[in-house]
Design a protein around this motif. Structure first.
Motif, PDB file in Angstrom:
ATOM      1  N   PHE A  21       0.852  -1.180   0.000  1.00 21.14           N
ATOM      2  CA  PHE A  21       0.000   0.000   0.000  1.00 21.14           C
ATOM      3  C   PHE A  21       0.893   1.237   0.000  1.00 21.14           C
ATOM      4  N   ALA A  22       0.458   2.271  -0.713  1.00 22.53           N
ATOM      5  CA  ALA A  22       1.293   3.459  -0.850  1.00 22.53           C
ATOM      6  C   ALA A  22       0.437   4.687  -1.117  1.00 22.53           C
ATOM      7  N   LEU A  23       1.063   5.834  -0.959  1.00 26.51           N
ATOM      8  CA  LEU A  23       0.564   7.088  -1.501  1.00 26.51           C
ATOM      9  C   LEU A  23       1.395   7.399  -2.734  1.00 26.51           C
ATOM     10  N   VAL A  24       0.771   7.967  -3.752  1.00 20.50           N
ATOM     11  CA  VAL A  24       1.504   8.317  -4.969  1.00 20.50           C
ATOM     12  C   VAL A  24       1.325   9.804  -5.246  1.00 20.50           C
ATOM     13  N   PRO A  25       2.325  10.445  -5.873  1.00 19.50           N
ATOM     14  CA  PRO A  25       2.229  11.878  -6.151  1.00 19.50           C
ATOM     15  C   PRO A  25       1.006  12.199  -7.010  1.00 19.50           C
ATOM     16  N   ALA A  85      -9.300  -3.326   2.583  1.00 23.61           N
ATOM     17  CA  ALA A  85      -9.210  -1.912   2.219  1.00 23.61           C
ATOM     18  C   ALA A  85     -10.572  -1.349   1.813  1.00 23.61           C
ATOM     19  N   ASP A  86     -11.451  -2.209   1.282  1.00 22.14           N
ATOM     20  CA  ASP A  86     -12.810  -1.768   0.934  1.00 22.14           C
ATOM     21  C   ASP A  86     -13.550  -1.247   2.163  1.00 22.14           C
ATOM     22  N   LYS A  87     -13.211  -1.799   3.336  1.00 25.46           N
ATOM     23  CA  LYS A  87     -13.887  -1.421   4.580  1.00 25.46           C
ATOM     24  C   LYS A  87     -13.146  -0.317   5.331  1.00 25.46           C
ATOM     25  N   PHE A  88     -11.992   0.070   4.819  1.00 25.45           N
ATOM     26  CA  PHE A  88     -11.151   1.059   5.480  1.00 25.45           C
ATOM     27  C   PHE A  88     -11.605   2.459   5.100  1.00 25.45           C
ATOM     28  N   SER A  89     -11.541   3.376   6.036  1.00 24.89           N
ATOM     29  CA  SER A  89     -11.896   4.758   5.713  1.00 24.89           C
ATOM     30  C   SER A  89     -10.932   5.718   6.396  1.00 24.89           C
ATOM     31  N   ALA A  90     -10.527   6.734   5.674  1.00 27.42           N
ATOM     32  CA  ALA A  90      -9.670   7.791   6.195  1.00 27.42           C
ATOM     33  C   ALA A  90      -9.822   8.991   5.286  1.00 27.42           C
ATOM     34  N   GLY A  91      -9.513  10.171   5.806  1.00 33.46           N
ATOM     35  CA  GLY A  91      -9.668  11.385   5.027  1.00 33.46           C
ATOM     36  C   GLY A  91      -8.395  11.815   4.331  1.00 33.46           C
ATOM     37  N   SER A  92      -8.534  12.719   3.395  1.00 38.87           N
ATOM     38  CA  SER A  92      -7.379  13.263   2.680  1.00 38.87           C
ATOM     39  C   SER A  92      -6.561  14.167   3.595  1.00 38.87           C
ATOM     40  N   VAL A 168       7.984  19.958  -2.464  1.00 44.60           N
ATOM     41  CA  VAL A 168       7.116  19.089  -3.269  1.00 44.60           C
ATOM     42  C   VAL A 168       5.912  18.755  -2.392  1.00 44.60           C
ATOM     43  N   ARG A 169       4.738  19.144  -2.848  1.00 46.10           N
ATOM     44  CA  ARG A 169       3.556  19.051  -1.972  1.00 46.10           C
ATOM     45  C   ARG A 169       2.343  18.611  -2.783  1.00 46.10           C
ATOM     46  N   TRP A 170       1.533  17.759  -2.188  1.00 44.77           N
ATOM     47  CA  TRP A 170       0.249  17.427  -2.809  1.00 44.77           C
ATOM     48  C   TRP A 170      -0.749  17.019  -1.730  1.00 44.77           C
ATOM     49  N   THR A 171      -2.010  16.982  -2.112  1.00 42.07           N
ATOM     50  CA  THR A 171      -3.056  16.480  -1.229  1.00 42.07           C
ATOM     51  C   THR A 171      -3.240  14.999  -1.518  1.00 42.07           C
ATOM     52  N   ALA A 172      -3.011  14.165  -0.497  1.00 42.53           N
ATOM     53  CA  ALA A 172      -3.177  12.718  -0.662  1.00 42.53           C
ATOM     54  C   ALA A 172      -4.666  12.398  -0.653  1.00 42.53           C
ATOM     55  N   THR A 173      -5.193  12.033  -1.810  1.00 49.39           N
ATOM     56  CA  THR A 173      -6.633  11.787  -1.943  1.00 49.39           C
ATOM     57  C   THR A 173      -6.963  10.322  -2.239  1.00 49.39           C
ATOM     58  N   ARG A 174      -5.915   9.476  -2.301  1.00 50.12           N
ATOM     59  CA  ARG A 174      -6.199   8.058  -2.555  1.00 50.12           C
ATOM     60  C   ARG A 174      -5.105   7.182  -1.979  1.00 50.12           C
ATOM     61  N   LEU A 175      -5.537   6.015  -1.562  1.00 48.50           N
ATOM     62  CA  LEU A 175      -4.670   4.934  -1.100  1.00 48.50           C
ATOM     63  C   LEU A 175      -4.539   3.952  -2.252  1.00 48.50           C
ATOM     64  N   VAL A 176      -3.322   3.532  -2.572  1.00 48.86           N
ATOM     65  CA  VAL A 176      -3.092   2.692  -3.756  1.00 48.86           C
ATOM     66  C   VAL A 176      -2.407   1.391  -3.357  1.00 48.86           C
ATOM     67  N   LEU A 177      -2.889   0.279  -3.909  1.00 52.56           N
ATOM     68  CA  LEU A 177      -2.215  -1.012  -3.755  1.00 52.56           C
ATOM     69  C   LEU A 177      -1.356  -1.207  -4.999  1.00 52.56           C
ATOM     70  N   HIS A 189      -0.717  -0.349 -10.618  1.00 54.91           N
ATOM     71  CA  HIS A 189      -1.670  -0.009  -9.567  1.00 54.91           C
ATOM     72  C   HIS A 189      -2.833  -1.001  -9.635  1.00 54.91           C
ATOM     73  N   LEU A 190      -2.852  -1.907  -8.668  1.00 48.58           N
ATOM     74  CA  LEU A 190      -3.850  -2.968  -8.670  1.00 48.58           C
ATOM     75  C   LEU A 190      -5.240  -2.434  -8.344  1.00 48.58           C
ATOM     76  N   GLN A 191      -5.294  -1.475  -7.427  1.00 42.36           N
ATOM     77  CA  GLN A 191      -6.576  -0.877  -7.044  1.00 42.36           C
ATOM     78  C   GLN A 191      -6.276   0.358  -6.202  1.00 42.36           C
ATOM     79  N   SER A 192      -7.222   1.296  -6.175  1.00 50.43           N
ATOM     80  CA  SER A 192      -7.072   2.467  -5.313  1.00 50.43           C
ATOM     81  C   SER A 192      -8.386   2.745  -4.606  1.00 50.43           C
ATOM     82  N   TRP A 193      -8.267   3.425  -3.466  1.00 54.18           N
ATOM     83  CA  TRP A 193      -9.412   3.749  -2.631  1.00 54.18           C
ATOM     84  C   TRP A 193      -9.347   5.237  -2.299  1.00 54.18           C
TER      85      TRP A 193
END
Length: 198
Positions: A21-25, A85-92, A168-177, A189-193
């Motif tokens: 699992f990762a954050l991507v730019p 991860a489908d059941k996981f929730s978190a904000g940006s 280098v800055r961004w808003t993390a809006t998705r979790l990526v597998l 990227h297998l899937q993102s949430w």
């Protein structure tokens, strides 16, 4: 999915490839990071490995570990991780990097040259803790990769001391597998949430 697409999207190989699992730019952040990578090229020495923009990421949790594979197949582990991860929730949240340095791992012939996270570090650690618990409840073991949140730009023999760089800055809006195809310098990227705004 067509046969041609299946050929271009190989299944993860147990014990070889990495799945994590990762954050991507997002936005222009990837291009900004590559600009910083380019500016350090003269200091990185002979034939550094340069991470392509498509592979830039902030590692969170690795699920391709042996403990999972004792219990089940790699494919089943990935499916279970997706369900969790489908059941996981978190904000940006905002992430920012304004320092670069080399990790001085003595055993590694080439050291990781990274952008070090300043803004968003506590949110990343909290996200990892929450996701790790969610995976554990689903029976999936994970290996924490975010003790010192960073984004690797290169691997090189030469080491770079801690240096201030352009933000280098961004808003993390998705979790990526991510499936990292070892030996092919490719991330799938297998899937993102979504990480929706609060």
């Amino acid at each position: 999915m067509s046969p041609e697409a299946r050929e271009l999207t190989p299944a993860p190989r147990p014990g070889v490839d990495n799945v994590f699992f990762a954050l991507v730019p997002e936005g222009q952040a990837g291009a900004q990071a590559i600009d910083i990578q380019s500016s350090f090229l003269p200091q990185l020495g002979h034939k550094p490995y340069l991470v392509p923009e498509s592979c830039l990421h902030v590692s969170l949790l690795d699920i391709g570990i042996k403990k999972n594979l004792v219990l089940r197949s790699f494919e089943s582990t990935i499916a279970m991780a997706k369900e969790a991860a489908d059941k996981f929730s978190a904000g940006s949240f905002e992430v920012g990097f304004d320092q670069a340095l080399s990790f001085n791992a003595k055993a590694a012939p080439k050291k990781a040259f990274v952008l070090q996270m300043g803004e968003g570090r506590e949110q990343v650690l909290a996200l990892c803790k929450k996701l790790k618990l969610c995976l554990a409840m689903a029976g999936v073991h994970s290996d924490d990769k975010a003790a010192a949140p960073h984004m690797t730009l290169a691997r090189a023999v030469q080491t770079i001391p801690l240096t201030e760089v352009s933000l280098v800055r961004w808003t993390a809006t998705r979790l990526v597998l991510v499936h990292s195809v070892v030996g092919d310098t490719r991330h799938i990227h297998l899937q993102s949430w979504p990480l929706p705004p609060h």
